[in-house]
Enzyme design. Structure first.
Site, PDB file in Angstrom:
ATOM      1  N   VAL A  19       0.827  -1.206   0.000  1.00  0.00           N
ATOM      2  CA  VAL A  19       0.000   0.000   0.000  1.00  0.00           C
ATOM      3  C   VAL A  19       0.864   1.260   0.000  1.00  0.00           C
ATOM      4  O   VAL A  19       0.640   2.186  -0.787  1.00  0.00           O
ATOM      5  CB  VAL A  19      -0.957   0.011   1.210  1.00  0.00           C
ATOM      6  CG1 VAL A  19      -1.747   1.315   1.269  1.00  0.00           C
ATOM      7  CG2 VAL A  19      -1.906  -1.180   1.142  1.00  0.00           C
ATOM      8  N   LYS A 109      -6.879  -0.904  10.672  1.00  0.00           N
ATOM      9  CA  LYS A 109      -8.172  -1.336  11.234  1.00  0.00           C
ATOM     10  C   LYS A 109      -8.031  -1.941  12.621  1.00  0.00           C
ATOM     11  O   LYS A 109      -8.875  -1.717  13.496  1.00  0.00           O
ATOM     12  CB  LYS A 109      -8.848  -2.331  10.299  1.00  0.00           C
ATOM     13  CG  LYS A 109      -7.989  -3.513   9.929  1.00  0.00           C
ATOM     14  CD  LYS A 109      -8.636  -4.367   8.875  1.00  0.00           C
ATOM     15  CE  LYS A 109      -7.672  -5.430   8.368  1.00  0.00           C
ATOM     16  NZ  LYS A 109      -6.591  -4.882   7.520  1.00  0.00           N
ATOM     17  N   GLY A 138     -11.279  -1.208   1.704  1.00  0.00           N
ATOM     18  CA  GLY A 138     -10.383  -0.754   0.641  1.00  0.00           C
ATOM     19  C   GLY A 138     -10.802   0.525  -0.033  1.00  0.00           C
ATOM     20  O   GLY A 138     -10.954   1.568   0.605  1.00  0.00           O
ATOM     21  N   LYS A 209     -13.240  -4.462  11.468  1.00  0.00           N
ATOM     22  CA  LYS A 209     -13.979  -3.542  10.612  1.00  0.00           C
ATOM     23  C   LYS A 209     -15.408  -3.327  11.127  1.00  0.00           C
ATOM     24  O   LYS A 209     -15.942  -2.219  11.059  1.00  0.00           O
ATOM     25  CB  LYS A 209     -13.999  -4.080   9.180  1.00  0.00           C
ATOM     26  CG  LYS A 209     -12.599  -4.128   8.555  1.00  0.00           C
ATOM     27  CD  LYS A 209     -12.581  -4.901   7.252  1.00  0.00           C
ATOM     28  CE  LYS A 209     -11.178  -4.954   6.671  1.00  0.00           C
ATOM     29  NZ  LYS A 209     -11.093  -5.796   5.454  1.00  0.00           N
TER      30      LYS A 209
END
Length: 432
Positions: A19, A109, A138, A209
């Site tokens: 990322v 998260k 995402g 999440k």
């Protein structure tokens, strides 16, 4: 009169893996567009990594450091982008960044689910932003719609597929008839599953999440420990066959609900049968989707790629633009909104439908015995299907809505019947 060109906004990047490297690439290749959208240039001022010797294409080696603490303490950093994950040192680095004047964009998260309240408090105390769109689903815009676009509405339920690995595995089992291990092996070979897939298949990733989504949706404190979690490793091909018989498929769902009386909330992650007519049933492969039910807006669904370097980086950059705009305007965006302080009900109080498959003796009176047990525990039956031969039978019972606690008592009593050989499977039915 010439306008003074705004000074560049300096960004520190913590982590340069899949990322982080995409974040750096987009910041470089889209520099002019980002500057136009923000109103000032953004400059990558430092990149903290664990292995400085690794070649990172497009990143000036002079920016690379192993001293992340020194980087966030510099004092001239406007925004810290944290994509290293985990609890520590991420927590200490984010807190330090706030204390030294930087706002933070995070994709973490696990940390937000565990310590989101403390991080929000630190951001507020120092007058800085904490944004984390990339922490859930995402590239899908979800956090900002929940805490901004729907801020004037009352959200009653959030239900979604928030882990691409598990959705790929379950979709493969459904579409090809593959067993769990076979589908997992394919997911691993294609790069959808980690070498150790525990966080995904046992629901830990989705639970983190769910905690974040529930906290935002219901304006209350929901931590990871508050989320009921059940993995999907016990889902079998026969479960899918049963689901198809009901016009359903099986998904690993994160479900956050407000109680009917509004006095409490629940957050849970588990496999569930869901009707093929429900929008979430058509989500295939490694995609994510979240279904939101709000009082005024009605039913909304957010769909898209839920993981991967480029999709997650897209969410990070969206937050970066928003935070930089706030910085230029001398303001901060929405912070923590946990004013309701609603309790989180235990799983035993959750009411839903159930699909129970029993192995029973194939003889008269079995169905009557089973029905009596359900009635004694206050669980009403919706449908029953029985098949069998040679003295053995399968009995499938689908209930009306019942609490988890009442079903536990029912199943325990069923196991005590001499005509019940075993409980083959129990699965919740959602999305009716």
């Amino acid at each position: 009169m010439m306008r003074t060109r705004p000074r560049p906004l300096k960004v520190a990047l913590l982590g340069c893996g899949v990322v982080g490297s995409e974040v750096a690439r987009i910041m470089t290749t889209h520099a002019d567009d980002l500057a136009a959208r923000i109103g000032a240039p953004v400059e990558l001022a430092g990149v903290a990594v664990r292995r400085p010797s690794k070649v990172r294409e497009g990143i000036d080696p002079a920016l690379v450091t192993t001293d992340a603490t020194a980087l966030v303490k510099r004092g001239d950093i406007d925004v810290v982008v944290e994509v290293i994950g985990g609890i520590e040192p991420a927590r200490a680095l984010i807190t330090t960044a706030f204390e030294h004047g930087a706002s933070v964009v995070s994709a973490n998260k696990a940390l937000l689910a565990q310590d989101g309240a403390a991080l929000h408090a630190a951001a507020e105390e120092n007058g800085r932003d904490l944004y984390y769109e990339a922490a859930v689903a995402g590239a899908i815009p979800l956090i900002r719609p929940l805490r901004e676009s729907l801020a004037g509405d009352k959200i009653n339920r959030v239900m979604g597929i928030v882990n691409g690995t598990t959705n790929f595995i379950l979709d493969k089992m459904d579409s090809t008839g593959a067993g769990y291990q076979e589908a997992l092996d394919e997911a691993t070979a294609l790069g959808y599953a980690e070498a150790d897939p525990t966080a995904d298949v046992e629901g830990f990733d989705a639970a983190a999440k769910a905690a974040i989504l529930a906290g935002i949706a219901f304006h209350t404190r929901v931590r990871l420990d508050d989320v009921y979690r059940e993995g999907m490793t016990e889902v079998t091909a026969s479960d899918f066959a049963s689901a198809r018989g009901m016009g359903c498929t099986i998904k690993l769902l994160a479900i956050c609900e407000r109680a009917a009386d509004g006095g409490s909330v629940t957050a849970r992650v588990h496999p569930a049968m869901i009707p093929l007519t429900h929008p979430l049933a058509s989500v295939r492969g490694a995609y994510n989707a979240v279904f939101v039910e709000a009082e005024a807006a009605g039913q909304l669904m957010f769909y898209g790629p839920g993981a991967g370097g480029a999709p997650t980086a897209s969410a990070v950059l969206g937050d970066l633009v928003a935070v930089c705009r706030n910085r230029l305007g001398g303001a901060t965006g929405p912070g923590d909104s946990a004013y309701t302080q609603l309790p989180v009900s235990p799983m035993g109080e959750v009411v839903t439908r159930y699909h129970i498959s029993l192995d029973v003796a194939d003889k008269p009176g079995v169905l009557a015995q089973v029905a009596t047990v359900f009635a004694e525990h206050g669980v009403s039956i919706d449908t029953v299907r029985q098949s069998g031969k040679d003295g053995e039978a399968s009995l499938v019972v689908v209930t009306h809505r019942a609490s988890d606690a009442s079903l536990d008592g029912t199943v325990e009593a069923l196991r005590g019947l001499d005509t019940v050989r075993g409980v083959a499977s129990i699965m919740r039915v959602e999305g009716e």
